[in-house]
Write a protein that holds these residues in place. Sequence first.
Motif, PDB file in Angstrom:
ATOM      1  N   SER A 190      12.886   2.949   1.561  1.00  0.00           N
ATOM      2  CA  SER A 190      12.585   3.719   2.785  1.00  0.00           C
ATOM      3  C   SER A 190      12.735   5.228   2.621  1.00  0.00           C
ATOM      4  N   ILE A 191      13.566   5.669   1.721  1.00  0.00           N
ATOM      5  CA  ILE A 191      13.756   7.098   1.448  1.00  0.00           C
ATOM      6  C   ILE A 191      14.026   7.868   2.744  1.00  0.00           C
ATOM      7  N   SER A 192      15.295   7.908   3.107  1.00  0.00           N
ATOM      8  CA  SER A 192      15.639   8.403   4.446  1.00  0.00           C
ATOM      9  C   SER A 192      16.056   9.871   4.485  1.00  0.00           C
ATOM     10  N   VAL A 193      15.772  10.626   3.417  1.00  0.00           N
ATOM     11  CA  VAL A 193      16.174  12.040   3.368  1.00  0.00           C
ATOM     12  C   VAL A 193      15.639  12.814   4.579  1.00  0.00           C
ATOM     13  N   THR A 194      16.514  13.526   5.257  1.00  0.00           N
ATOM     14  CA  THR A 194      16.090  14.335   6.398  1.00  0.00           C
ATOM     15  C   THR A 194      17.141  15.399   6.659  1.00  0.00           C
ATOM     16  N   ALA A 195      16.899  16.269   7.625  1.00  0.00           N
ATOM     17  CA  ALA A 195      17.852  17.341   7.943  1.00  0.00           C
ATOM     18  C   ALA A 195      17.500  17.923   9.296  1.00  0.00           C
ATOM     19  N   MET A 196      18.451  18.655   9.887  1.00  0.00           N
ATOM     20  CA  MET A 196      18.142  19.367  11.137  1.00  0.00           C
ATOM     21  C   MET A 196      17.322  20.614  10.811  1.00  0.00           C
TER      22      MET A 196
ATOM     23  N   CYS B 191      11.449   8.620  12.000  1.00  0.00           N
ATOM     24  CA  CYS B 191      12.473   9.616  12.413  1.00  0.00           C
ATOM     25  C   CYS B 191      13.731   9.517  11.568  1.00  0.00           C
ATOM     26  N   SER B 192      13.830   8.482  10.723  1.00  0.00           N
ATOM     27  CA  SER B 192      14.997   8.316   9.851  1.00  0.00           C
ATOM     28  C   SER B 192      16.290   8.319  10.678  1.00  0.00           C
ATOM     29  N   THR B 193      17.291   9.079  10.258  1.00  0.00           N
ATOM     30  CA  THR B 193      18.589   9.037  10.932  1.00  0.00           C
ATOM     31  C   THR B 193      18.684  10.002  12.123  1.00  0.00           C
TER      32      THR B 193
ATOM     33  N   ASN C  79       6.667  13.850   6.291  1.00  0.00           N
ATOM     34  CA  ASN C  79       7.244  13.296   5.061  1.00  0.00           C
ATOM     35  C   ASN C  79       7.326  11.772   5.097  1.00  0.00           C
ATOM     36  N   VAL C  80       6.300  11.162   5.640  1.00  0.00           N
ATOM     37  CA  VAL C  80       6.186   9.703   5.682  1.00  0.00           C
ATOM     38  C   VAL C  80       4.907   9.284   4.931  1.00  0.00           C
ATOM     39  N   LEU C  81       3.780   9.913   5.284  1.00  0.00           N
ATOM     40  CA  LEU C  81       2.485   9.550   4.676  1.00  0.00           C
ATOM     41  C   LEU C  81       2.487   9.744   3.168  1.00  0.00           C
ATOM     42  N   ILE C  82       3.322  10.643   2.718  1.00  0.00           N
ATOM     43  CA  ILE C  82       3.382  10.990   1.300  1.00  0.00           C
ATOM     44  C   ILE C  82       3.706   9.759   0.431  1.00  0.00           C
ATOM     45  N   TYR C  83       4.337   8.764   1.028  1.00  0.00           N
ATOM     46  CA  TYR C  83       4.712   7.560   0.276  1.00  0.00           C
ATOM     47  C   TYR C  83       3.629   6.490   0.299  1.00  0.00           C
ATOM     48  N   PHE C  84       2.530   6.736   1.042  1.00  0.00           N
ATOM     49  CA  PHE C  84       1.497   5.711   1.217  1.00  0.00           C
ATOM     50  C   PHE C  84       0.292   5.985   0.306  1.00  0.00           C
ATOM     51  N   ASP C  85      -0.465   4.917  -0.042  1.00  0.00           N
ATOM     52  CA  ASP C  85      -1.719   5.140  -0.757  1.00  0.00           C
ATOM     53  C   ASP C  85      -2.798   5.567   0.244  1.00  0.00           C
TER      54      ASP C  85
ATOM     55  N   GLU D 272      18.092  13.427  12.711  1.00  0.00           N
ATOM     56  CA  GLU D 272      18.382  14.869  12.734  1.00  0.00           C
ATOM     57  C   GLU D 272      17.193  15.690  13.231  1.00  0.00           C
ATOM     58  N   GLU D 273      15.984  15.262  12.813  1.00  0.00           N
ATOM     59  CA  GLU D 273      14.797  16.022  13.201  1.00  0.00           C
ATOM     60  C   GLU D 273      14.492  15.855  14.698  1.00  0.00           C
ATOM     61  N   VAL D 274      14.780  14.667  15.224  1.00  0.00           N
ATOM     62  CA  VAL D 274      14.525  14.407  16.653  1.00  0.00           C
ATOM     63  C   VAL D 274      15.433  15.292  17.507  1.00  0.00           C
TER      64      VAL D 274
ATOM     65  N   HIS E 229       9.837   0.405  14.704  1.00  0.00           N
ATOM     66  CA  HIS E 229       8.370   0.350  14.689  1.00  0.00           C
ATOM     67  C   HIS E 229       7.929   0.472  13.246  1.00  0.00           C
ATOM     68  N   ASN E 230       7.109  -0.490  12.812  1.00  0.00           N
ATOM     69  CA  ASN E 230       6.605  -0.463  11.438  1.00  0.00           C
ATOM     70  C   ASN E 230       5.158   0.010  11.449  1.00  0.00           C
ATOM     71  N   LEU E 231       4.917   1.166  10.849  1.00  0.00           N
ATOM     72  CA  LEU E 231       3.573   1.764  10.862  1.00  0.00           C
ATOM     73  C   LEU E 231       2.519   0.872  10.216  1.00  0.00           C
ATOM     74  N   VAL E 232       2.935  -0.017   9.335  1.00  0.00           N
ATOM     75  CA  VAL E 232       1.962  -0.861   8.637  1.00  0.00           C
ATOM     76  C   VAL E 232       1.365  -1.899   9.577  1.00  0.00           C
TER      77      VAL E 232
ATOM     78  N   HIS F  98       0.822  -1.223   0.000  1.00  0.00           N
ATOM     79  CA  HIS F  98       0.000   0.000   0.000  1.00  0.00           C
ATOM     80  C   HIS F  98       0.848   1.261   0.000  1.00  0.00           C
ATOM     81  N   TYR F  99       2.017   1.158  -0.596  1.00  0.00           N
ATOM     82  CA  TYR F  99       2.802   2.365  -0.836  1.00  0.00           C
ATOM     83  C   TYR F  99       2.404   2.892  -2.216  1.00  0.00           C
ATOM     84  N   SER F 100       2.545   4.198  -2.386  1.00  0.00           N
ATOM     85  CA  SER F 100       2.170   4.833  -3.635  1.00  0.00           C
ATOM     86  C   SER F 100       2.923   4.159  -4.803  1.00  0.00           C
TER      87      SER F 100
ATOM     88  N   ASP G  61      11.299   4.200  13.632  1.00  0.00           N
ATOM     89  CA  ASP G  61      11.394   4.043  12.177  1.00  0.00           C
ATOM     90  C   ASP G  61      11.422   2.538  11.898  1.00  0.00           C
ATOM     91  N   PHE G  62      11.067   2.161  10.676  1.00  0.00           N
ATOM     92  CA  PHE G  62      11.122   0.720  10.366  1.00  0.00           C
ATOM     93  C   PHE G  62      12.449   0.336   9.713  1.00  0.00           C
ATOM     94  N   ASN G  63      13.322   1.313   9.502  1.00  0.00           N
ATOM     95  CA  ASN G  63      14.606   1.021   8.892  1.00  0.00           C
ATOM     96  C   ASN G  63      15.669   0.928   9.999  1.00  0.00           C
TER      97      ASN G  63
HETATM   98  C1  LIG Z   1      11.692  11.050   4.098  1.00  0.00           C
HETATM   99  S1  LIG Z   1      11.984  10.311   5.652  1.00  0.00           S
HETATM  100  C2  LIG Z   1      11.318  11.529   6.749  1.00  0.00           C
HETATM  101  C3  LIG Z   1      12.258  11.810   7.890  1.00  0.00           C
HETATM  102  C4  LIG Z   1      11.821  12.971   8.793  1.00  0.00           C
HETATM  103  N1  LIG Z   1      10.535  12.737   9.382  1.00  0.00           N
HETATM  104  C5  LIG Z   1      11.837  14.272   8.038  1.00  0.00           C
HETATM  105  O1  LIG Z   1      10.767  14.735   7.609  1.00  0.00           O
HETATM  106  O2  LIG Z   1      12.917  14.837   7.845  1.00  0.00           O
HETATM  107  C6  LIG Z   1      10.740   9.014   5.696  1.00  0.00           C
HETATM  108  C7  LIG Z   1      11.001   7.993   6.770  1.00  0.00           C
HETATM  109  O3  LIG Z   1       9.837   7.171   6.922  1.00  0.00           O
HETATM  110  C8  LIG Z   1      10.268   5.867   7.210  1.00  0.00           C
HETATM  111  N2  LIG Z   1       9.181   4.912   6.920  1.00  0.00           N
HETATM  112  C9  LIG Z   1       8.658   4.606   5.702  1.00  0.00           C
HETATM  113  N3  LIG Z   1       7.724   3.650   5.840  1.00  0.00           N
HETATM  114  C10 LIG Z   1       7.651   3.364   7.172  1.00  0.00           C
HETATM  115  C11 LIG Z   1       6.869   2.455   7.939  1.00  0.00           C
HETATM  116  N4  LIG Z   1       5.992   1.621   7.351  1.00  0.00           N
HETATM  117  N5  LIG Z   1       7.035   2.429   9.277  1.00  0.00           N
HETATM  118  C12 LIG Z   1       7.938   3.259   9.871  1.00  0.00           C
HETATM  119  N6  LIG Z   1       8.721   4.129   9.200  1.00  0.00           N
HETATM  120  C13 LIG Z   1       8.568   4.184   7.859  1.00  0.00           C
HETATM  121  C14 LIG Z   1      11.492   5.685   6.337  1.00  0.00           C
HETATM  122  O4  LIG Z   1      12.338   4.633   6.777  1.00  0.00           O
HETATM  123  C15 LIG Z   1      12.159   7.055   6.446  1.00  0.00           C
HETATM  124  O5  LIG Z   1      13.103   7.088   7.469  1.00  0.00           O
END
Ligand SMILES: C[S@@+](CC[C@H](N)C(=O)[O-])C[C@H]1O[C@@H](n2cnc3c(N)ncnc32)[C@H](O)[C@@H]1O
Length: 278
Positions: A72-78, A109-111, A216-222, A113-115, A198-201, A28-30, A137-139
């Motif tokens: 997983s698309i882990s792009v993030t920043a402080m 939370c990815s790597t 920037n997580v929901l954007i990848y989901f349907d 930086e935002e936390v 933690h896996n949101l699915v 159910h990802y986009s 994060d699930f990664n």
């Molecule tokens: C683009 S990053 C966003 C990072 C940060 N929130 C930001 O906006 O800078 C998306 C993150 O969502 C995580 N992610 C994607 N699907 C996930 C899922 N089903 N459960 C938990 N994390 C998920 C990815 O591993 C990734 O670290």
Amino acid sequence: MEQADREDIEIELLLDAMEHTHGYDFRHYSRTSLKRRLIHRMKMSKLNRLSEMIPLVLYDEAFFELILGDLSISVTAMFRDKSVFNVIRDKIATTLQTYARVNVWHVGCSTGEEVYSLAILLQEEGLLDKTRLYATDFNKRSIAIAEKGIYSADKIDAYSKAYLDSGGNDSLSNYYREAYDSIKINDSLRKNITFAHHNLVKDGQFAEMHLILCRNVLIYFDAQLQNQVLTLLHDSLIHRGFLVLGNKESLSFTAVQDGFEEFDRTNRVYRKLDITGS
Ligand SMILES: C[S@@+](CC[C@H](N)C(=O)[O-])C[C@H]1O[C@@H](n2cnc3c(N)ncnc32)[C@H](O)[C@@H]1O
């Protein structure tokens, strides 16, 4: 049958294999961006068909990790999107200060930086000591990096500027130590943060959260998965708790839109309504 239709079948089978073998469900990802990334991985691995990745997913752990990283698309920043941090500092912190203890869930939370950006803000608003931050994060690779809090020093000038633009009232350099080409976030910021897989699915809710950042997580989901996850986030918040989404995400037309009020439209900040609707 068209080539594109065959590719769609290959993708279905590949995603089924990933779910059955490793428990990661991307069904159910986009689809458009998922397909683009899978085709990229196929080419990088010098394969001719998407379905050639199925046996690799089944039998080659290292290949599965590669695909997981791609998807997983882990792009993030402080202090990414400075104005969001301005809103948290100027409009949300005062409410958080009224609670004896504060729980924050940093979803996807990815790597990290935002936390750490949020931890700095909470520290400056006198809130960090009474706050517990859950960062998930699930990664697993991203979580491991986040836990260490060590980052390349070459981005620090940009981060320092973003920190000041977001309302920071000190110097970012007070919050890390420099060593060679890296910076290490101070332990005083890390002590109230719990990093977890933690896996949101498929995983459950975190109870009694006062503030949830899911940016920037929901954007990848349907739409179906967005609704499922938003319901989980809604249930995890206390009444009148805050939800912060990414700037391309919103609650409009979702299953939970009546359960929240808009708190700051531009910055996608929402506040959970009381059961009475107030
Ligand atoms: C683009 S990053 C966003 C990072 C940060 N929130 C930001 O906006 O800078 C998306 C993150 O969502 C995580 N992610 C994607 N699907 C996930 C899922 N089903 N459960 C938990 N994390 C998920 C990815 O591993 C990734 O670290």
